[in-house]
Design a protein around this motif. Structure first.
Motif, PDB file in Angstrom:
ATOM      1  N   ILE A   1      57.883  26.254 -10.244  1.00  0.00           N
ATOM      2  CA  ILE A   1      58.356  25.014  -9.979  1.00  0.00           C
ATOM      3  C   ILE A   1      56.950  24.642 -10.921  1.00  0.00           C
ATOM      4  O   ILE A   1      56.641  24.229 -11.568  1.00  0.00           O
ATOM      5  CB  ILE A   1      58.404  24.000  -8.711  1.00  0.00           C
ATOM      6  N   PRO A   2      58.134  23.237 -11.949  1.00  0.00           N
ATOM      7  CA  PRO A   2      57.349  22.774 -13.269  1.00  0.00           C
ATOM      8  C   PRO A   2      56.070  21.955 -12.674  1.00  0.00           C
ATOM      9  O   PRO A   2      56.768  20.833 -11.680  1.00  0.00           O
ATOM     10  CB  PRO A   2      58.649  21.846 -13.402  1.00  0.00           C
ATOM     11  N   GLU A   3      55.192  22.151 -13.101  1.00  0.00           N
ATOM     12  CA  GLU A   3      53.938  21.552 -12.704  1.00  0.00           C
ATOM     13  C   GLU A   3      53.450  21.009 -11.273  1.00  0.00           C
ATOM     14  O   GLU A   3      52.956  20.559 -10.591  1.00  0.00           O
ATOM     15  CB  GLU A   3      54.307  19.956 -13.354  1.00  0.00           C
ATOM     16  N   ALA A   4      53.889  22.399 -10.655  1.00  0.00           N
ATOM     17  CA  ALA A   4      53.099  22.469  -8.790  1.00  0.00           C
ATOM     18  C   ALA A   4      53.114  23.801  -8.744  1.00  0.00           C
ATOM     19  O   ALA A   4      52.607  23.993  -7.414  1.00  0.00           O
ATOM     20  CB  ALA A   4      54.621  21.767  -7.970  1.00  0.00           C
ATOM     21  N   GLY A   5      53.668  24.469  -9.296  1.00  0.00           N
ATOM     22  CA  GLY A   5      54.066  26.191  -8.700  1.00  0.00           C
ATOM     23  C   GLY A   5      52.440  26.527  -8.113  1.00  0.00           C
ATOM     24  O   GLY A   5      52.279  27.693  -7.364  1.00  0.00           O
ATOM     25  N   VAL A   6      51.515  26.539  -9.494  1.00  0.00           N
ATOM     26  CA  VAL A   6      50.328  26.907  -8.248  1.00  0.00           C
ATOM     27  C   VAL A   6      49.532  26.333  -7.389  1.00  0.00           C
ATOM     28  O   VAL A   6      49.436  26.712  -6.457  1.00  0.00           O
ATOM     29  CB  VAL A   6      49.014  26.775 -10.104  1.00  0.00           C
ATOM     30  N   LEU A   7      50.166  24.894  -7.668  1.00  0.00           N
ATOM     31  CA  LEU A   7      49.526  24.237  -6.092  1.00  0.00           C
ATOM     32  C   LEU A   7      50.029  24.487  -5.161  1.00  0.00           C
ATOM     33  O   LEU A   7      50.109  24.483  -3.871  1.00  0.00           O
ATOM     34  CB  LEU A   7      49.141  23.067  -6.190  1.00  0.00           C
ATOM     35  N   GLY A   8      51.556  24.512  -5.091  1.00  0.00           N
ATOM     36  CA  GLY A   8      52.918  25.032  -4.450  1.00  0.00           C
ATOM     37  C   GLY A   8      52.256  26.225  -3.904  1.00  0.00           C
ATOM     38  O   GLY A   8      52.607  26.236  -2.279  1.00  0.00           O
ATOM     39  N   LEU A   9      51.968  27.479  -4.685  1.00  0.00           N
ATOM     40  CA  LEU A   9      51.985  28.654  -4.173  1.00  0.00           C
ATOM     41  C   LEU A   9      50.506  28.060  -3.109  1.00  0.00           C
ATOM     42  O   LEU A   9      50.373  29.607  -2.341  1.00  0.00           O
ATOM     43  CB  LEU A   9      51.461  29.819  -5.374  1.00  0.00           C
ATOM     44  N   THR A  10      49.449  28.074  -3.753  1.00  0.00           N
ATOM     45  CA  THR A  10      48.088  28.409  -2.928  1.00  0.00           C
ATOM     46  C   THR A  10      48.667  26.769  -1.970  1.00  0.00           C
ATOM     47  O   THR A  10      48.002  27.730  -0.488  1.00  0.00           O
ATOM     48  CB  THR A  10      47.080  26.969  -3.850  1.00  0.00           C
ATOM     49  N   GLY A  11      49.441  26.128  -1.599  1.00  0.00           N
ATOM     50  CA  GLY A  11      49.738  25.264  -0.287  1.00  0.00           C
ATOM     51  C   GLY A  11      50.206  26.895   0.585  1.00  0.00           C
ATOM     52  O   GLY A  11      49.641  26.417   1.898  1.00  0.00           O
ATOM     53  N   VAL A  12      50.959  26.919  -0.120  1.00  0.00           N
ATOM     54  CA  VAL A  12      51.875  28.299   1.201  1.00  0.00           C
ATOM     55  C   VAL A  12      51.186  29.212   1.452  1.00  0.00           C
ATOM     56  O   VAL A  12      51.202  30.063   2.993  1.00  0.00           O
ATOM     57  CB  VAL A  12      53.747  28.955   0.289  1.00  0.00           C
ATOM     58  N   GLY A  13      50.426  30.134   0.572  1.00  0.00           N
ATOM     59  CA  GLY A  13      49.209  30.682   1.409  1.00  0.00           C
ATOM     60  C   GLY A  13      48.222  29.799   2.638  1.00  0.00           C
ATOM     61  O   GLY A  13      47.931  30.723   3.063  1.00  0.00           O
ATOM     62  N   LEU A  14      47.854  28.643   2.102  1.00  0.00           N
ATOM     63  CA  LEU A  14      46.705  27.679   3.859  1.00  0.00           C
ATOM     64  C   LEU A  14      48.037  28.124   5.251  1.00  0.00           C
ATOM     65  O   LEU A  14      47.566  28.029   5.843  1.00  0.00           O
ATOM     66  CB  LEU A  14      46.795  26.358   2.571  1.00  0.00           C
ATOM     67  N   THR A  15      49.180  27.985   4.300  1.00  0.00           N
ATOM     68  CA  THR A  15      49.561  28.097   6.062  1.00  0.00           C
ATOM     69  C   THR A  15      50.041  29.220   6.278  1.00  0.00           C
ATOM     70  O   THR A  15      50.456  29.086   7.389  1.00  0.00           O
ATOM     71  CB  THR A  15      51.327  26.584   5.723  1.00  0.00           C
ATOM     72  N   ALA A  16      49.595  30.799   5.482  1.00  0.00           N
ATOM     73  CA  ALA A  16      50.726  31.753   6.296  1.00  0.00           C
ATOM     74  C   ALA A  16      49.613  32.126   7.619  1.00  0.00           C
ATOM     75  O   ALA A  16      50.312  32.273   8.148  1.00  0.00           O
ATOM     76  CB  ALA A  16      49.827  33.286   5.034  1.00  0.00           C
ATOM     77  N   PRO A  17      48.151  31.333   8.319  1.00  0.00           N
ATOM     78  CA  PRO A  17      48.774  31.757   9.017  1.00  0.00           C
ATOM     79  C   PRO A  17      48.972  31.025  10.504  1.00  0.00           C
ATOM     80  O   PRO A  17      49.366  31.806  11.663  1.00  0.00           O
ATOM     81  CB  PRO A  17      46.869  30.601   9.740  1.00  0.00           C
TER      82      PRO A  17
END
Length: 449
Positions: free
Chosen positions: A44-60
């Motif tokens: 996703i343009p301009e949101a990929g890194v933060l978006g992927l990090t956000g998904v990682g934080l919700t993994a639990p």
């Protein structure tokens, strides 16, 4: 009953392939739900890194949902196989019917608890800042669709125990293909971003759920479901919990390990390392799909034959599964070491983050074949009445070993410890698995000689 009789008559190699290949394909397809989301989110343009990090934080959170799904699905499916081996058909049908009721109850409880205590949950998971906004967009929608998530996980596993691994695979495949299409439509076409990925996942899981329902109500299942079989039964519940507690404990342990791992990643490397590890674990799970598929495929074979005291056939199945697992993971090791950038760039567009993740992937997977020991060992214990050692092994693997190494190893060797934590975990867990196996099955193995 011909499909059931195959479990004790058909050659082990052919039978294992018959059950494991559809199971593996189903698992790969199932894993693609999350992986495809992460691939699209990472671009996703301009949101990929933060978006992927956000998904990682919700993994639990998503792992807890999967854990409770595994409790019901594997508990019911294994109970079905064992009861059929004991020639108790009505009890097998009751296990299938009860599983449906427990999914409905459990999914409702999860959804209510999440939205009642969302602020407290976010605080524990450190879901804050800009990445936290993306995490909230994603997980809110995912939790609303918990009932479909649980059913889309449960139905294929029960259908496979019903003797129809092919339809089990089709049920999952339809959902995955739909998810890929809808991801593109909602994320980029409709401009919904990370929330579009979640909406696509929920709709796709709902489609898989509908196919599962149609199989039992309009298809020709070996097990017949009725209001009577769906009436909650205490003895059936105990059996489901006893057997299903092993994969459930494993997934809950994974959730705790993910939480501790995220703390370590942020502390030693910074928030971007959560995004890097999210990509690394996605690749790791892709390589493990064959192992998990074999684990699911051998369960009805082992459970049925061990219940009938055909020990040699059960152990022959175990041995063949282990050999295949090692071959699969050896291939995964080669691919990870030779082409790390290729795998990582599936998930990460940012060049700097991709370089960090590719470097980490090579270290993370350097002893990949050893991961087969825990997967095969715990699955065999679960299906042969050794629930306690199986639970102990899984909890030890994720919490006592994995979480401990990823948190403390960086103190000794720096950020490289984040990546080397997995091979160290695999070595320790392999030794523990061999010890528990000898302790629990040594006498049976001596009798077979």
């Amino acid at each position: 009953m011909d499909k059931i009789n195959d479990l004790e008559q058909k050659p082990v190699g052919k039978l294992l392939a018959q059950y494991s290949i559809p199971a593996t394909l189903s698992l790969v397809v199932s894993a693609l739900y999350q992986m495809v989301d992460r691939i699209f989110i990472g671009h996703i343009p301009e949101a990929g890194v933060l978006g992927l990090t956000g998904v990682g934080l919700t993994a639990p959170i998503t792992t807890i949902i999967m854990a409770l799904s595994a409790l019901i699905a594997f508990g019911a499916a294994s109970t079905i196989s064992i009861r059929l081996g004991e020639e108790k058909r009505e009890e097998a049908e009751k296990a299938a019917g009860n599983a449906i009721v427990y999914v409905l109850i459990t999914s409702a409880v999860i959804t209510v608890i999440f939205f009642l205590f969302k602020p407290q949950i976010f605080e524990v998971l450190k879901i804050t800042g800009h990445s936290g906004l993306y995490a909230a967009e994603y997980i809110n929608t995912i939790v609303l669709g918990t009932v479909f998530s649980m059913f889309s996980f449960t139905f294929p596993i029960i259908i496979r125990s019903d003797g129809n691994p092919t339809f089990s695979m089709i049920t999952t495949l339809v959902g995955c293909v739909l998810n890929i299409i809808l991801d593109a439509v909602f994320i980029f076409g409709a401009g919904l971003g990370i929330q579009g990925a979640a909406v696509a996942t929920v709709i796709s899981q709902a489609a898989s759920t509908m196919l599962g329902l149609l199989y039992f109500w309009k298809g020709k299942p070996a097990l017949c479901l009725s209001r009577k079989t769906m009436r909650p039964d205490i003895s059936t519940l105990k059996s489901i919990i006893k057997i299903g507690s092993v994969p459930c404990a494993n997934q809950l342990s994974v959730s705790v390990a993910q939480l501790i791992g995220n703390y370590a990643l942020v502390q030693y490397g910074g928030e971007v390392y959560v995004g890097a590890m999210t990509a690394i674990r996605s690749v790791f799970q892709l390589f493990m799909m064959g192992v998990y598929g074999l684990g699911q495929g051998f369960q009805p074979i082992v459970g049925y034959n061990f219940a009938k005291k055909s020990y040699k056939r059960a152990f022959d199945t175990l041995k063949l599964s282990f050999i295949w697992d090692v071959v699969i993971l050896a291939l995964g090791l080669i691919l990870a070491q030779l082409l790390p950038q290729y795998w990582i760039k599936l998930f990460i567009k940012d060049q700097a983050l991709a370089a960090i993740a590719a470097y980490g992937l090579r270290k993370f997977t350097m002893l990949l074949p050893l991961a087969s020991f825990v997967a095969v060992g715990s699955g065999f214990m679960m299906m042969t009445g050794k629930a306690k050692p199986a639970i102990f092994l899984n909890i030890s693997y994720q919490i006592l070993i994995s979480a401990t190494t990823i948190y403390f190893l960086p103190l000794l060797i720096g950020t490289d410890g984040l990546w080397y934590s997995q091979p160290l975990t695999d070595v320790i867990a392999t030794v523990l698995t061999i010890f528990l196996f000898i302790r629990n099955y040594g006498s049976i193995i001596k009798q077979m000689r």
